[in-house]
Design a protein around this motif. Sequence first.
Motif, short mmCIF file in Angstrom:
data_model
loop_
_atom_site.label_atom_id
_atom_site.label_comp_id
_atom_site.label_asym_id
_atom_site.label_seq_id
_atom_site.Cartn_x
_atom_site.Cartn_y
_atom_site.Cartn_z
N LEU A 172 41.80 53.80 -71.84
CA LEU A 172 41.83 52.89 -73.39
C LEU A 172 39.72 54.23 -73.74
N PHE A 173 38.98 53.93 -73.01
CA PHE A 173 37.90 54.10 -73.64
C PHE A 173 38.33 56.20 -73.77
N ARG A 174 38.94 56.62 -72.82
CA ARG A 174 39.17 57.89 -73.68
C ARG A 174 40.28 58.25 -75.01
N LYS A 175 40.94 57.33 -75.21
CA LYS A 175 41.93 57.48 -76.35
C LYS A 175 40.70 56.92 -77.76
N VAL A 176 39.74 55.70 -77.20
CA VAL A 176 38.46 55.54 -77.98
C VAL A 176 37.53 56.95 -78.63
N LEU A 177 38.07 57.93 -77.21
CA LEU A 177 36.23 58.82 -77.50
C LEU A 177 36.95 59.76 -77.95
N GLU A 178 38.11 60.17 -78.50
CA GLU A 178 39.11 60.75 -79.26
C GLU A 178 38.66 60.42 -80.83
N ARG A 179 39.36 59.62 -80.90
CA ARG A 179 39.09 58.54 -82.14
C ARG A 179 38.23 58.94 -83.06
N ALA A 197 49.81 49.92 -74.02
CA ALA A 197 50.29 50.46 -75.07
C ALA A 197 49.21 51.87 -74.84
N PHE A 198 47.95 51.25 -73.87
CA PHE A 198 46.99 52.20 -73.29
C PHE A 198 46.64 52.15 -72.66
N GLY A 199 47.52 52.07 -71.22
CA GLY A 199 47.32 52.04 -69.92
C GLY A 199 45.91 51.09 -69.23
N ASN A 200 45.23 52.15 -68.36
CA ASN A 200 43.54 50.83 -67.94
C ASN A 200 42.17 50.97 -68.91
N LYS A 201 41.43 50.46 -68.32
CA LYS A 201 40.79 50.11 -69.50
C LYS A 201 39.99 51.63 -69.75
N ARG A 247 29.28 48.93 -78.77
CA ARG A 247 28.26 47.65 -78.97
C ARG A 247 27.59 47.18 -77.41
N LYS A 248 28.99 47.59 -76.53
CA LYS A 248 28.49 47.14 -75.11
C LYS A 248 27.71 48.15 -74.28
N GLY A 249 28.66 49.76 -74.29
CA GLY A 249 29.14 50.66 -73.45
C GLY A 249 29.91 50.65 -72.47
N TYR A 250 30.31 51.78 -71.95
CA TYR A 250 31.37 51.57 -70.44
C TYR A 250 31.71 50.20 -70.05
N LEU A 251 30.35 50.29 -68.76
CA LEU A 251 30.57 49.97 -68.27
C LEU A 251 30.46 47.33 -68.43
N GLY A 252 29.18 47.92 -69.61
CA GLY A 252 29.17 45.87 -70.22
C GLY A 252 30.07 45.39 -71.27
N THR A 253 31.38 46.65 -71.32
CA THR A 253 32.40 45.79 -71.50
C THR A 253 33.97 45.44 -70.78
N SER A 254 33.84 44.23 -71.03
CA SER A 254 35.21 43.50 -69.91
C SER A 254 36.35 43.97 -70.78
#
Length: 204
Positions: free
Chosen positions: A65-72, A58-62, A33-40
């Motif tokens: 986490l985003f890389r894990k989200v991309l895989e999902r 659980a996920f490390g840093n932002k 919804r917010k994009g990578y940079l727009g997400t805090s």
Amino acid sequence: MSMKPEKTTAAMGRPREFNIDDALDRAMHVFWRKGYLGTSLSDLTEAMGINRPSLYAAFGNKESLFRKVLERYADGPSVYLREALKEPTARAVAERMMHGVVDLGTDSRNPPGCLWVHGTLSCGDPQDPIRQELSAYRASSETALRQRFEQAISEGDLPADSDPAALARFVLTINCGMSVLAATGATRAELLRVVETALQAWPK
């Protein structure tokens, strides 16, 4: 990934239980919804229902986490891109990909548009590692599609003088454009008309 709840240690030393897959899905929708940079980080912890120590544990840093989200995302909402390559004809590959974009981009259960496209557009700096990773993903998708169209030429499914690289870029350009249209309010009927028009240009 295990579907079992994971335990992490909260700020006060108390174990906190949450479901990893559910937390990733919630994070995915925020980034979508917010994009990578727009997400805090606050956006993420609020949506995921966890605190920052739990997120880091659980996920490390932002970024991680985003890389894990991309895989999902690749294995879930956008898995149709891989599945489309298995279609018996090149036209069917392109058609399934385009219809997949329409289905995903107009599904009321998801943010409109495409996580990958939104994430790329939100990273303006060409040197940003996330933008570079997203660009590499786009290049990999284009390569897979080009190879599928090369196979179609060798099988006689596409004319011998077809340009498989140009066709791959054509399909991805239409898909990315429809994702932007969906994100800005285009209806399903409008996007299906785009698909119909694009397929009229397909090699006979």
